[in-house]
Design a protein around this motif. Structure first.
Motif, mmCIF file in Angstrom:
data_model
loop_
_atom_site.group_PDB
_atom_site.id
_atom_site.type_symbol
_atom_site.label_atom_id
_atom_site.label_comp_id
_atom_site.label_asym_id
_atom_site.label_seq_id
_atom_site.Cartn_x
_atom_site.Cartn_y
_atom_site.Cartn_z
ATOM 1 N N LEU A 237 0.831 -1.212 0.000
ATOM 2 C CA LEU A 237 0.000 0.000 0.000
ATOM 3 C C LEU A 237 0.864 1.260 0.000
ATOM 4 O O LEU A 237 0.581 2.219 -0.717
ATOM 5 C CB LEU A 237 -0.926 -0.002 1.221
ATOM 6 C CG LEU A 237 -2.094 -0.996 1.154
ATOM 7 C CD1 LEU A 237 -2.722 -1.183 2.524
ATOM 8 C CD2 LEU A 237 -3.128 -0.524 0.132
ATOM 9 N N ASP A 238 1.920 1.247 0.801
ATOM 10 C CA ASP A 238 2.788 2.426 0.846
ATOM 11 C C ASP A 238 3.464 2.668 -0.498
ATOM 12 O O ASP A 238 3.630 3.815 -0.930
ATOM 13 C CB ASP A 238 3.835 2.281 1.954
ATOM 14 C CG ASP A 238 3.265 2.624 3.330
ATOM 15 O OD1 ASP A 238 2.061 2.963 3.405
ATOM 16 O OD2 ASP A 238 4.014 2.556 4.320
ATOM 17 N N ILE A 239 3.846 1.587 -1.161
ATOM 18 C CA ILE A 239 4.457 1.738 -2.492
ATOM 19 C C ILE A 239 3.429 2.340 -3.450
ATOM 20 O O ILE A 239 3.732 3.271 -4.200
ATOM 21 C CB ILE A 239 5.008 0.391 -3.001
ATOM 22 C CG1 ILE A 239 6.221 -0.041 -2.148
ATOM 23 C CG2 ILE A 239 5.380 0.484 -4.474
ATOM 24 C CD1 ILE A 239 6.751 -1.425 -2.447
ATOM 25 N N GLN A 240 2.199 1.836 -3.374
ATOM 26 C CA GLN A 240 1.143 2.385 -4.242
ATOM 27 C C GLN A 240 0.885 3.863 -3.942
ATOM 28 O O GLN A 240 0.565 4.639 -4.838
ATOM 29 C CB GLN A 240 -0.165 1.606 -4.043
ATOM 30 C CG GLN A 240 -0.169 0.253 -4.733
ATOM 31 C CD GLN A 240 -1.312 -0.639 -4.247
ATOM 32 O OE1 GLN A 240 -2.148 -0.226 -3.446
ATOM 33 N NE2 GLN A 240 -1.344 -1.863 -4.738
ATOM 34 N N GLU A 241 1.022 4.235 -2.673
ATOM 35 C CA GLU A 241 0.756 5.631 -2.300
ATOM 36 C C GLU A 241 1.929 6.559 -2.610
ATOM 37 O O GLU A 241 1.831 7.763 -2.422
ATOM 38 C CB GLU A 241 0.425 5.713 -0.799
ATOM 39 C CG GLU A 241 -0.945 5.153 -0.461
ATOM 40 C CD GLU A 241 -1.235 5.180 1.040
ATOM 41 O OE1 GLU A 241 -0.748 6.088 1.741
ATOM 42 O OE2 GLU A 241 -1.941 4.278 1.512
ATOM 43 N N GLY A 242 3.053 5.969 -3.030
ATOM 44 C CA GLY A 242 4.161 6.816 -3.454
ATOM 45 C C GLY A 242 5.389 6.788 -2.577
ATOM 46 O O GLY A 242 6.249 7.667 -2.690
ATOM 47 N N ALA A 243 5.516 5.782 -1.705
ATOM 48 C CA ALA A 243 6.729 5.684 -0.893
ATOM 49 C C ALA A 243 7.940 5.443 -1.797
ATOM 50 O O ALA A 243 7.856 4.684 -2.754
ATOM 51 C CB ALA A 243 6.600 4.549 0.110
ATOM 52 N N ASP A 244 9.047 6.107 -1.481
ATOM 53 C CA ASP A 244 10.276 5.915 -2.258
ATOM 54 C C ASP A 244 11.185 4.894 -1.598
ATOM 55 O O ASP A 244 11.963 4.216 -2.264
ATOM 56 C CB ASP A 244 11.004 7.259 -2.381
ATOM 57 C CG ASP A 244 10.116 8.284 -3.064
ATOM 58 O OD1 ASP A 244 10.000 8.218 -4.302
ATOM 59 O OD2 ASP A 244 9.503 9.121 -2.368
ATOM 60 N N ILE A 245 11.098 4.832 -0.278
ATOM 61 C CA ILE A 245 11.851 3.868 0.519
ATOM 62 C C ILE A 245 10.860 3.292 1.520
ATOM 63 O O ILE A 245 10.051 4.039 2.075
ATOM 64 C CB ILE A 245 13.002 4.573 1.284
ATOM 65 C CG1 ILE A 245 13.983 5.235 0.295
ATOM 66 C CG2 ILE A 245 13.730 3.608 2.222
ATOM 67 C CD1 ILE A 245 14.959 6.201 0.955
ATOM 68 N N VAL A 246 10.892 1.995 1.736
ATOM 69 C CA VAL A 246 10.005 1.404 2.742
ATOM 70 C C VAL A 246 10.851 0.869 3.902
ATOM 71 O O VAL A 246 12.039 0.626 3.746
ATOM 72 C CB VAL A 246 9.115 0.286 2.146
ATOM 73 C CG1 VAL A 246 8.134 0.874 1.142
ATOM 74 C CG2 VAL A 246 9.951 -0.820 1.519
#
Ligand code: PBG
Length: 327
Positions: A237-246
Motif C-alpha cells: 500500500l505504501d508503495i502504491q501511495e508513493g513511498a520511495d523507501i520502505v
C-alpha cells in the motif's frame, strides 16, 4: 567430485583474504543513518539513561554532534524533536519555529552536505503521547492525516531532504505525497515506516523522546508482532501511495520480515535498529557479558544480510570509528 573429501568447505575459511573475497554481505558507514534527539535551549546535552552515548541535544550541541558524525563519514541523520510544550494537537510539530524545523535549518547552514531526514509523527508533540489526534476515545486517522501532511511540508520548507512518516495512520504516505507535490516539493522522497510493529523494543526511545502514551498503547495503529503477510500488505500500500523507501521496524526480531520484503518487492529497504536493541547490547557490554563491538557488527551485518539497504542505528558513530580502524 560431489562431496567430501574432494569438497572441503573449510578451504575458503583458512585465509582472511580469501574469506573477504567470498564475503557475501558487506556494509559500510554509507549504509548507516544516525538518529538524533533535539530539544530547545543552549548547551544542553542531557543523558538518556538506557541509551549510553546518546543525548538530548540543544541546537548548538547538535551541530557539534553532527559535525563529529560527518568527520567519521556518517552522511545521513534522522531527527526527532522534543518540543517546548505539548498540546492535544501537537502544534509545534508543524510550526515554522518548531524544534525539528529549527534543527534542519541549523544543520543545513553548518553542514550543507549532510543528508537530513525528519520523523513525521505527532507522539513527541502531543500531551497525550499518541501519534495522532484524539476524538472520543479513539485516534482519529483521517483528521490526523491533515496534520501529518502539514508537518511534512513544514519540514520540507525548512530544508529536510527526506521525510519519514512513522505514525502508522492509514493513507499517510499518500497524504504526504499529495501535500508535498502541491507545495512544490515533488522531488522530496518519502521514507515510509511501512511495517512498524507495536513493540516493547521502543521503551528507551520513549524515555529519550519523552513520547510515551499517557493512556492506552499503540496496538490500535501499530502492527501486531506475529503478522508477516500483513506487513507485505502495508508495504504494498505504501508503495502504491508513493513511498520511495520502505521500512521494517524494529529490525533484529523482524529479520524474516525484512527478508520477505526485499524478496517480494525489491524496493529500497530501510531497517530501524531501534532503541531497545541498542540498550540491550550496551547493557550487556557494560557488564562485560558480551563483546559489544563484535556483537554490534554481527547484528548490523545480519540486518544487511536479511535484505536491508540502509540501517538506522544509534551505533552509527562508533561503528564508523571501528570501520575507520579506531577503537
Ligand atoms: C514514533 C517513533 C517511535 C520510534 C521512532 N519513531 C516510537 C514509538 O512508536 O513509540 C522508536 C524508535 C526507537 O525505539 O529507537 N515517532
Amino acid at each position: 567430485m560431489t562431496g567430501f573429501p574432494e569438497v572441503r568447505m573449510r578451504r575458503l575459511r583458512q585465509h582472511p583474504g580469501v574469506r573477504k573475497l567470498v564475503q557475501e554481505t558487506r556494509f559500510s558507514v554509507e549504509n548507516l543513518i544516525y538518529p538524533l534527539f533535539v530539544r530547545h535551549g543552549r548547551d544542553v546535552r542531557s543523558e538518556i539513561a538506557p541509551m549510553p552515548d546518546i543525548f538530548q541535544l540543544s541546537l548548538d550541541q547538535l551541530i557539534t554532534e553532527v559535525g563529529e558524525a560527518a568527520d567519521l563519514g556518517v552522511e545521513a541523520v534522522l531527527l526527532f524533536g522534543i518540543p517546548e510544550s505539548k498540546d492535544p494537537e501537537g502544534t509545534e510539530a508543524y510550526e515554522p519555529g518548531g524544534i525539528i524545523q529549527e534543527a534542519v535549518r541549523a544543520i543545513k547552514q553548518a553542514l550543507p552536505e549532510m543528508l537530513v531526514i525528519t520523523d513525521v509523527c505527532l507522539c513527541e508533540f502531543t500531551d497525550h503521547g499518541h501519534c495522532g489526534i484524539i476524538k472520543g476515545d479513539k485516534i482519529d486517522n483521517d483528521a490526523t492525516l491533515e496534520l501529518l501532511a502539514k508537518m511534512a511540508v513544514c519540514q520540507a520548507e525548512a530544508g529536510a531532504d527526506i521525510v519519514a512518516p512513522s505514525a502508522m495512520m492509514d493513507g499517510q504516505v499518500g497524504a504526504l505525497r499529495t501535500a508535498l507535490d502541491q507545495e512544490g516539493y515533488e522531488d522530496t522522497p518519502i521514507m515510509a515506516y511501512s511495517a512498524k510493529y507495536s513493540s516493547g523494543f521502543y521503551g528507551p526511545f520513549r524515555i529519550a523522546a519523552e513520547s510515551a502514551p499517557q493512556f492506552g498503547d499503540r496496538t490500535g495503529y501499530q502492527m501486531d508482532p506475529p503478522d508477516v503477510q500483513q506487513a507485505m500488505r502495508e508495504i504494498e500500500l505504501d508503495i502504491q501511495e508513493g513511498a520511495d523507501i520502505v521500512m521494517v521496524k524494529p529490525a533484529l526480531a523482524y529479520l524474516d520480515v525484512l527478508a520477505a520484503a526485499k524478496q517480494k518487492f525489491g524496493y529500497p529497504l530501510a531497517a530501524y535498529n531501534v532503541s531497545g536493541e541498542y540498550s540491550m547490547v550496551k547493557a550487556a557490554a557494560q557488564n562485560e557479558w558480551i563483546d559489544g563491538r563484535r556483537i554490534t557488527l554481527e547484528i548490523l551485518t545480519a540486518i544487511r544480510r536479511a535484505g536491508a539497504d540502509m540501517i538506522i542505528t544509534y551505533h552509527a558513530k562508533e561503528v564508523a570509528r571501528w570501520l575507520n580502524g579506531g577503537r
